[in-house]
Structures are given as C-alpha cells and as structure tokens.
Design a protein around this motif. Structure first.
Motif, short mmCIF file in Angstrom:
data_model
loop_
_atom_site.label_atom_id
_atom_site.label_comp_id
_atom_site.label_asym_id
_atom_site.label_seq_id
_atom_site.Cartn_x
_atom_site.Cartn_y
_atom_site.Cartn_z
N ALA A 159 14.30 23.45 -5.71
CA ALA A 159 12.98 24.01 -5.40
C ALA A 159 13.03 25.53 -5.43
O ALA A 159 12.11 26.20 -5.93
CB ALA A 159 12.49 23.51 -4.05
N GLY A 160 14.11 26.10 -4.91
CA GLY A 160 14.27 27.55 -4.94
C GLY A 160 14.32 28.08 -6.36
O GLY A 160 13.77 29.15 -6.66
N ALA A 161 14.98 27.33 -7.25
CA ALA A 161 15.06 27.76 -8.65
C ALA A 161 13.68 27.75 -9.30
O ALA A 161 13.31 28.69 -10.02
CB ALA A 161 16.01 26.85 -9.41
N ALA A 162 12.91 26.71 -9.06
CA ALA A 162 11.56 26.63 -9.65
C ALA A 162 10.67 27.75 -9.12
O ALA A 162 9.92 28.38 -9.88
CB ALA A 162 10.95 25.27 -9.35
N VAL A 163 10.76 28.01 -7.81
CA VAL A 163 9.93 29.07 -7.22
C VAL A 163 10.32 30.43 -7.78
O VAL A 163 9.46 31.29 -8.03
CB VAL A 163 10.05 29.03 -5.68
CG1 VAL A 163 9.41 30.27 -5.06
CG2 VAL A 163 9.37 27.78 -5.14
N ALA A 164 11.62 30.65 -8.00
CA ALA A 164 12.06 31.94 -8.56
C ALA A 164 11.49 32.14 -9.96
O ALA A 164 11.02 33.23 -10.30
CB ALA A 164 13.58 32.00 -8.59
N LEU A 165 11.53 31.10 -10.78
CA LEU A 165 10.98 31.21 -12.14
C LEU A 165 9.47 31.43 -12.10
O LEU A 165 8.92 32.23 -12.86
CB LEU A 165 11.33 29.96 -12.94
CG LEU A 165 12.81 29.70 -13.18
CD1 LEU A 165 13.02 28.37 -13.90
CD2 LEU A 165 13.45 30.83 -13.97
N LEU A 166 8.81 30.70 -11.20
CA LEU A 166 7.36 30.85 -11.10
C LEU A 166 6.99 32.22 -10.56
O LEU A 166 6.01 32.85 -10.99
CB LEU A 166 6.79 29.74 -10.21
CG LEU A 166 5.26 29.64 -10.15
CD1 LEU A 166 4.67 29.46 -11.54
CD2 LEU A 166 4.85 28.49 -9.24
N THR A 167 7.77 32.72 -9.61
CA THR A 167 7.54 34.07 -9.07
C THR A 167 7.60 35.10 -10.18
O THR A 167 6.77 36.01 -10.26
CB THR A 167 8.58 34.39 -7.99
OG1 THR A 167 8.41 33.50 -6.88
CG2 THR A 167 8.46 35.83 -7.50
N ASP A 168 8.57 34.96 -11.07
CA ASP A 168 8.70 35.89 -12.18
C ASP A 168 7.54 35.74 -13.16
O ASP A 168 7.07 36.73 -13.74
CB ASP A 168 10.03 35.67 -12.89
CG ASP A 168 10.64 36.97 -13.41
OD1 ASP A 168 10.42 38.03 -12.78
OD2 ASP A 168 11.33 36.93 -14.44
N ALA A 169 7.08 34.51 -13.35
CA ALA A 169 5.93 34.29 -14.23
C ALA A 169 4.69 34.96 -13.68
O ALA A 169 3.93 35.62 -14.41
CB ALA A 169 5.69 32.79 -14.39
N LEU A 170 4.47 34.84 -12.38
CA LEU A 170 3.30 35.46 -11.75
C LEU A 170 3.40 36.98 -11.82
O LEU A 170 2.40 37.67 -12.04
CB LEU A 170 3.17 34.98 -10.30
CG LEU A 170 2.94 33.47 -10.11
CD1 LEU A 170 2.86 33.13 -8.63
CD2 LEU A 170 1.68 33.01 -10.82
N ALA A 171 4.62 37.50 -11.65
CA ALA A 171 4.81 38.94 -11.75
C ALA A 171 4.51 39.45 -13.15
O ALA A 171 4.11 40.61 -13.34
CB ALA A 171 6.24 39.31 -11.36
N ALA A 172 4.68 38.57 -14.15
CA ALA A 172 4.41 38.94 -15.53
C ALA A 172 2.96 38.70 -15.93
O ALA A 172 2.61 38.88 -17.10
CB ALA A 172 5.33 38.16 -16.47
N GLY A 173 2.14 38.28 -14.97
CA GLY A 173 0.72 38.15 -15.25
C GLY A 173 0.16 36.74 -15.25
O GLY A 173 -1.04 36.54 -15.42
N ALA A 174 1.01 35.73 -15.07
CA ALA A 174 0.52 34.35 -15.02
C ALA A 174 -0.29 34.13 -13.75
O ALA A 174 -0.15 34.86 -12.76
CB ALA A 174 1.68 33.37 -15.09
#
Length: 418
Positions: A159-174
């Motif tokens: 779950a931590g891995a998925a959240v980290a990837l999603l966090t980076d996606a949101l930071a990139a504008g998602a």
C-alpha cells in the motif's frame, strides 16, 4: 506539453504506476477508483518484487525491467519534494533477496533445471550448500535437498508503494477521483469518449483499464469484455518476533502453483518477515469468484506447509489472517495495450499475484505504446487480442466453480451475498 487526456480506471499499484508514468510525460491524467487508493488487491498482498518465480519468457522480461526501475523510481520520488521523500520512506524498500528450497529429490532436480533456464535468461541464481543455507537462514529446516539464492528479489510495503507512486503522479499534475465507480461507456462510433460514473461523466481521449481482478467486469461494462477473473489468495500474519526470517523463503512447489491453471485449492510454503517483526505465511491459490470468506482449511494448509520450512514457528501465535483477489488470465501473461475492438480503451491488468513487481515495467510499456516509442520489452505477448483474453471473455466470476462451505453445500459468491 502533451494535451492528451487519460483516465486511469483503478488506483491500485498498477493504476498508480501508469498514472505517474503518463503524468510525468505531460499527459493530463485523471485516476478514477470506486474505493480508496490501494484499498483492494494491492493492500492484500505481500509486496513481493520477484524474478525467482518466473521462467524465461515475456513475464520474466517485464519483471527484470521493473526490478531495474524500482530503485531509480523511489529515488526520483524522494528527490521531488519533502512529501515525496516521506512517501518513498513508507515504501519500506528491502532488496533482501529470495531463497528457494526443495525438500525432495524430484523437487531438487526440477529446481536445478528451472534455475538453469533462468540463468540463460539473465537471472542470478546461486546454489547454496547446507552450510551456506544455514548461515543465510539459521532457523530453516535441515531437511532439504537443494537451495538457491536469488539476490535480485525484493520486497516493499504494497500500500505504501502504491501511495508513493500516486503521490508522485499528483505532484506531476494528475488528479484523483475516489469513491467514483464506472458504470457504462459513452461512445462515438467505435471510439470510447467518456464513461458514466456514480460521480458524473468522465471524458478522456484514452481510458486505461487498471481495475485488477475487476478488470473483466469493468471491460464488459464498457462493451469490450476480457477474460480477467479473480483468483483468491490468503495470508497468515504472526505476532511480532525477534529476527527469525531474513529473506523471502519459499519451497520449490511455489513456482508450479503460480503457473498452474487448476481451479481447486493449491498451497505452497512462502515465508518472509516484515520490518515490524511479523512473519507473513502464504500462499494459496483458488478460484472461487469473489467469495471473500476466509476458510479454516485453507489457513491450516498454509500453516502446515510453512512449518515444513520453519519448524520453529510451531508455537508462534498468529494474530490475524487476510485474503485478496488477484487478476488471473489463463495463459498467465499480463494484458497490456490498446483494445482493438474499442478505440480509446487500453488495458493494464492480468498480473495475478505479481502486480507489485510488474507495475513499473507495465507503466513504461503503456507509455511507450501510447507515444509510439520503441517498447522497453517486446509488446506483442501482452496484446489484448489473444485467445486467452478475448476467446474466453464471456466467462465471469459468476461462472467460476463454487466452493463448498463447511456443511458440504455448494454456494457461489453471488448466492451467498444475495
């Protein structure tokens, strides 16, 4: 800046990886999930990133690519911002390596043959004699016939891995729409232009079906069914222990269980520790549709297999158990790429129990195909229009074999929840 709008349908580990990869390329990404990020299959796994369980072929190539990408990706997430650094730390990246143990002469011969083929495909597989195995895993059974060390195997907190990837996606504008279930498709001719959801219309140029075990059902709602069905697995979690297990350790039967298409229960010993000190005991595979009941006989079989490898666990307390569904395809190869029947629909699913380990390679391949780049791995084995994916697409979880309950009566998941 790429103006293409992409809707990623699913916020598990594969959807999060796809969202991040595409957002960093400048796509305008919206992630849609009927629940919370990493709230289903991703949070019900062990977090394994493995090459040890895969024979030569497209899945192994995808696993090797993903394994190379994981350290680089986590470093990039951590460097992006303080929030990213915290998210990356929560991934609990552990390149601990794996050990595969055979307990019979036949198992040793099969393991040696399997490892030889893997080495030819670039996998590091190192034979361990009895002394080396005892040094690597002091508490493992001495009743074994062969052992191999796979130094490339790793583990994350899923779950931590998925959240980290999603966090980076949101930071990139998602952007993220959680609690938003996809209901049906809006098409213009043979093109998918929008989806109706419980929160209104979501329009995009590209829709990536990353709904894991629910991908088949979602694809059917959109008018292009695929034969991705649930396969259940269960895990036991011990109370925290002093350091006891130092690698991911499993018996040689595990490889056969992963690659089997059998519908009945299969178990094999998979034992590994977490940073919190608990030991995870797996694994099981069974096709029961979306029946989410824990079965005592399944848990007992898992425990019995684990004790063959680590007899020292006999008196250790189990504090909980959990199970989840994996996206299963009959030919055991993920489904990645555009759907030829419906323009605008793409799939990134069918990874069964390997989604954590394969997600980054999957996301990169989706990007390659969308942008017309040379693919990082050969894409054709993952194509949607192959017999295992479209040929059996009419079969859903409702047609899976029912599992008998403890009274001996056979009930499907649909009947049980009606």
């Amino acid at each position: 800046m790429n103006g293409t709008r992409v809707a990623v349908l699913g916020a598990g580990i594969v959807g999060a990886a796809c969202a991040r990869e595409l957002a960093l390329c400048g796509f305008r990404v919206t992630v849609v999930d009927r629940g919370a990020p990493a709230g289903a299959t991703t949070s019900h796994g062990e977090g394994n990133i493995l090459v040890s369980d895969k024979g030569p072929g497209p899945e192994l190539q995808l696993a090797q690519l993903s394994r190379r990408l994981w350290p680089k990706t986590l470093a990039a997430v951590a460097e992006r911002s303080d929030r990213g650094a915290r998210a990356a730390a929560a991934v609990e990246w552990e390149p601990k390596g794996g050990i595969v143990v055979a307990t019979t002469e036949a198992g040793a011969a099969a393991l040696a043959e399997f490892a030889g083929a893997q080495r030819a495909a670039g996998v590091r597989a190192e034979a361990l004699d009895a002394a080396a195995l005892a040094e690597a895993e002091p508490r493992i059974t001495r009743d074994h016939t062969a052992a191999l060390h796979y130094p490339e195997d790793a583990q994350v907190q899923p779950a931590g891995a998925a959240v980290a990837l999603l966090t980076d996606a949101l930071a990139a504008g998602a952007s993220l729409k959680s609690g938003c279930e996809v209901l049906s498709a809006v098409t213009r001719g043979s093109r998918l232009t929008a989806v109706h959801t419980t929160e209104g219309l979501v329009e995009a140029d590209v829709f990536v079906n990353a709904a894991g075990p629910w991908s088949g059902e979602l694809a059917a709602r959109l008018g292009a069914p695929i034969a991705v069905r649930p396969r259940r697995g269960d895990i036991l979690v011990t109370t925290p222990l002093p350091p006891t297990v130092f690698h991911k350790v499993y018996d040689a039967d595990y490889v056969g269980a992963v690659g089997s298409s059998a519908e009945d229960l299969q178990t094999s010993a998979v034992v590994e520790s977490t940073r919190a000190g608990s030991v995870l005991l797996g694994s099981s595979r069974r096709r029961v549709g979306f029946d989410d009941r824990l079965r005592p006989h399944v848990l007992a079989a898992i425990a019995a297999k684990a004790l063959r490898l680590f007899p020292c666990l006999a008196d250790v307390a189990v504090m909980r158990s959990y199970g989840g569904f994996r996206p299963y395809v009959d030919d055991h190869v993920p489904v990645i790429g555009p759907d030829p029947r419906l323009n605008g629909l793409w799939h990134a699913t069918g990874h069964e129990g390997a989604g954590i380990g394969l997600c980054l390679g999957t996301a990169l391949l989706v990007r390659n195909l969308l942008l017309g780049e040379p693919p990082a791995v050969e894409a054709s084995p993952f194509r949607v229009d192959r017999p295992a994916v479209i040929g059996r697409a009419g079969q859903t979880e409702a047609t899976e074999p029912a599992e008998k309950d403890r009274t001996g009566d056979s009930k499907s998941a649909k009947e049980e929840t009606a």
